[in-house]
Every structure is written in C-alpha cells, then in structure tokens.
Design a protein around this motif. Sequence first.
Motif, short mmCIF file in Angstrom:
data_model
loop_
_atom_site.label_atom_id
_atom_site.label_comp_id
_atom_site.label_asym_id
_atom_site.label_seq_id
_atom_site.Cartn_x
_atom_site.Cartn_y
_atom_site.Cartn_z
N ILE A 8 -1.89 -4.76 -0.82
CA ILE A 8 -2.10 -3.94 -2.05
C ILE A 8 -0.93 -2.75 -2.06
O ILE A 8 -0.72 -2.08 -1.40
N VAL A 9 -0.52 -2.96 -3.42
CA VAL A 9 0.43 -1.74 -3.94
C VAL A 9 -0.07 -0.78 -4.42
O VAL A 9 -0.95 -0.75 -5.47
N SER A 10 0.15 0.30 -3.75
CA SER A 10 -0.92 1.56 -3.82
C SER A 10 -0.33 2.73 -4.70
O SER A 10 -0.75 3.72 -4.36
N ASN A 11 0.22 2.38 -5.90
CA ASN A 11 0.28 3.30 -6.86
C ASN A 11 -0.75 3.61 -7.84
O ASN A 11 -1.55 2.53 -7.92
N LYS A 12 -0.77 4.70 -8.64
CA LYS A 12 -1.79 4.84 -9.35
C LYS A 12 -2.07 3.54 -10.37
O LYS A 12 -3.14 3.52 -10.76
N ALA A 13 -0.99 3.12 -11.01
CA ALA A 13 -1.11 2.20 -12.00
C ALA A 13 -1.72 0.85 -11.46
O ALA A 13 -2.54 0.17 -12.08
N LEU A 15 -3.93 1.08 -8.80
CA LEU A 15 -5.11 1.31 -8.18
C LEU A 15 -6.16 1.54 -9.48
O LEU A 15 -7.31 1.41 -9.14
N GLU A 16 -5.66 2.06 -10.63
CA GLU A 16 -6.40 2.44 -11.61
C GLU A 16 -7.76 1.48 -12.07
O GLU A 16 -8.71 1.91 -12.29
N PRO A 17 -7.44 0.14 -12.19
CA PRO A 17 -8.45 -0.85 -12.54
C PRO A 17 -9.54 -0.96 -11.76
O PRO A 17 -10.76 -1.00 -11.93
N PHE A 18 -9.63 -0.37 -10.47
CA PHE A 18 -10.65 -0.03 -9.47
C PHE A 18 -11.40 0.83 -9.38
O PHE A 18 -12.55 0.99 -8.90
N CYS A 34 -11.42 -10.96 1.47
CA CYS A 34 -10.79 -10.52 2.60
C CYS A 34 -11.51 -9.27 3.27
O CYS A 34 -12.56 -8.86 2.65
N ASP A 35 -10.95 -8.72 4.50
CA ASP A 35 -11.57 -7.77 5.34
C ASP A 35 -11.18 -6.37 5.02
O ASP A 35 -11.82 -5.42 5.52
N GLY A 36 -9.87 -6.52 4.46
CA GLY A 36 -9.53 -5.09 4.10
C GLY A 36 -8.04 -5.57 3.61
O GLY A 36 -7.62 -6.49 3.21
N ALA A 37 -7.25 -4.42 3.46
CA ALA A 37 -5.76 -4.52 3.14
C ALA A 37 -4.49 -4.12 3.80
O ALA A 37 -4.94 -3.27 4.76
N GLU A 38 -3.59 -4.45 3.68
CA GLU A 38 -2.26 -4.19 4.13
C GLU A 38 -1.79 -3.27 2.74
O GLU A 38 -1.36 -3.73 1.94
N VAL A 39 -1.86 -1.66 2.83
CA VAL A 39 -1.37 -0.92 2.11
C VAL A 39 0.02 -0.82 2.04
O VAL A 39 0.64 -0.45 3.14
N ILE A 40 0.83 -0.91 0.63
CA ILE A 40 2.23 -0.56 0.61
C ILE A 40 2.60 0.52 0.32
O ILE A 40 2.52 1.03 -0.73
N SER A 41 2.96 1.34 1.35
CA SER A 41 3.65 2.78 1.21
C SER A 41 2.87 3.53 0.22
O SER A 41 3.62 3.90 -0.84
N ALA A 53 -9.88 0.94 3.25
CA ALA A 53 -9.43 -0.33 2.77
C ALA A 53 -8.16 -0.51 3.66
O ALA A 53 -7.75 -1.80 3.88
N ALA A 54 -7.41 0.47 4.17
CA ALA A 54 -5.94 0.40 4.78
C ALA A 54 -6.32 -0.05 6.18
O ALA A 54 -5.91 0.59 7.04
N THR A 55 -6.46 -1.45 6.51
CA THR A 55 -6.49 -1.64 7.87
C THR A 55 -5.04 -1.95 8.20
O THR A 55 -4.80 -1.28 9.40
N GLY A 56 -4.16 -2.12 7.28
CA GLY A 56 -2.61 -2.14 7.74
C GLY A 56 -2.10 -1.37 6.81
O GLY A 56 -2.27 -1.12 5.74
N TYR A 57 -0.72 -0.86 7.20
CA TYR A 57 -0.03 -0.14 6.14
C TYR A 57 1.46 -0.47 6.35
O TYR A 57 2.22 -0.53 7.42
N HIS A 58 2.24 -0.67 5.22
CA HIS A 58 3.49 -1.17 5.13
C HIS A 58 4.40 0.08 4.89
O HIS A 58 4.19 0.85 3.66
#
Length: 327
Positions: A8-13, A15-18, A34-41, A53-58
């Motif tokens: 998941i690329v977690s910038n506002k644009a 994430l906004e649809p969720f 899926c069970d969770g997300a790898e959140v990208i910075s 949601a952030a099981t992992g973090y990039h």
Amino acid sequence: MTKRLVNIVSNKAMLEPFKDEEGLLSYIEADCRCDGAEVISCPIEADDMVGRAATGYHLMFYPNWIDFYNNNTAYLEKHFGGEATWLEYYGCHDALGFEQRLTDDLDRAERLHAEYAVFHCADISNEEVLQNYSLHSNKEVIKTTATLLNRVLRNKSYSFYILIENLFVPGMTLMEPGETELMLSLIDYDRKGVMLDAGHLMAALRLRHNGYPNNEAQAAEAIESIISAHGQLKEHILGMHLHKCSLTMPISDYLSPIEPDTDFYTRSSQSYARIMRLDAHAPLETDSMNRIIDAVEPQYIVHELSATSPEAKAKAVCAQLKALKQI
C-alpha cells in the motif's frame, strides 16, 4: 503461519478512497484477500488511517544516495546540476540529515507496530540506468548500506525485523551468496534478515544471462538454484515480495543506451520508465513460484503489484492468488 500482505502506497491521494482505517482494513481483507499490508513510507498525517493495517513497513529509498551520503559534491553537481535541486530531492543538507530522515522513518514503523521494516540495498543514478554503466560495486553499496544502518540503529531497541531487499542494480542482488553473507554480517542488529524480491531476482538473472529466464517455470528453477547455493543463509529469508519482471522484454532493448535529458527531473522520468519496462511488478500467471515459497517458508509474502487504482490492485492480487492456487 505465513502472513499474506499487499503493498500500500500510503500518501493521502492513494488512501482517500478508503475514507478511514476500517475502510482500508475491509479493502485489504475482502478485496485483496490479504491479512495486512506492507506500507510504503507513509507520511505522518497518514499514520492514523494506516493504523492496524501496517504489518510491514517499507522504509524510504532513493535510487542513488551514496554520493550524497559521502558528500561527493563534484558528483552531485554533475548529476543534479545545482545544490538547490539535490537539497530538494533529499530533503536535507548532509549525511546527518539523511540519517535523521531514516531514523524518523524507523520511529514511524515502530509507532505503527510494524513487524518488519524493509530497506533497499542498492544505488544507481539516472545516467547509469540510461547509459548502462555502474559507478559503484556491489560490495561498496553493501558496506555503505551497513554503515548507514548501523549508525541509525545504534542504541535502538526497535521491536521489528530489519529486512534487506535485493535489487538488480549495484548492491545486494542475492546472485552471490558471499555478498548476501557480507550484508548480514556487517549489520549490528539482532533482528535482521532478507526480503527476497522475486521479480528483482528474475531481472538480475535475465541481465546476467542475456534474457534467461524467459518464462515463470525457468525463473522458479533458477531462483531455487540460487536459494540452494545460499545454504544455511536461506534461514535469514523471512519475507518475499511476490511479482514478476517482464520475462519477454529483449535484454538488448533494456541495455541500449538512451541519451539523458539535460533536466534532472526529466532524466529521472526517463530512468524510471526504462526500469519499469523490465521491473514491471506484474502478477504471476502460473503456480511455478510455489516451489520457491515451499523452499523458503517465509513468514511474510507481499503481493507487491503495480496498479493505477485500488480496484486494479485488488484485481491483480486476486489474479496472482488464483494463479498460485491460493484462492
């Protein structure tokens, strides 16, 4: 039990649809299976929404950073065209500022209760990509990466793993077990390991072997051989990024020189477009990679697929899961 994640690329644009955390969790579980997300910075303002949601973090990554970190101003002038451009690009003035930016990112991963944080061990400039040459050796990138990580991890007691991701440019490629061992041996942090990126390893193989592999079955066979060559180091592979590179793009096309534009940001676009033609982050279409999953038994599998919308991402993840016979 392996956790199944989506990037998941977690910038506002994005994430906004969720709308909120519950909306994001519902998307991950119901739409992406899926069970969770790898959140990208993610930026700070997105923390609340990313939440559970952030099981992992990039962690943050720059295609080339070593010469900035080493204060090679002659190189920076040549590559960026002026100090104002590189200060804007890196968001800081020097190595200490770069370390602070990475520390802030590590702190964010801890705040989000991530179970692991991924860091790229790689360095390549736009000009190197476009003109097909390398300024730094794999070992030089590995050693500088270890220096950076050791400085920011000193006296820290984060709860998460640090997983080093392989790429197909100078750095840790996983093509040489000795280099993988060197990377792991130099990091002074107990909870460390490897994030095996399947698509990046396919690309590294294709570049080394002039286009081989050219299908998923060949790719799985070649990757299995690499894992076997790593021996006991295999136990350090805790996660997998699952996708495929382009297995049909002629390697001669990728290596054919392109004249870099005079503007830094246009050059960056040229470089990114070239890389993404090979590093397509496309869904797997067969179950061939199951032999790699079985060989590694990773704690985390991240369906790291490229898409232009949440709907397209969910469709791609489900297509890959079906190809792997997991749904």
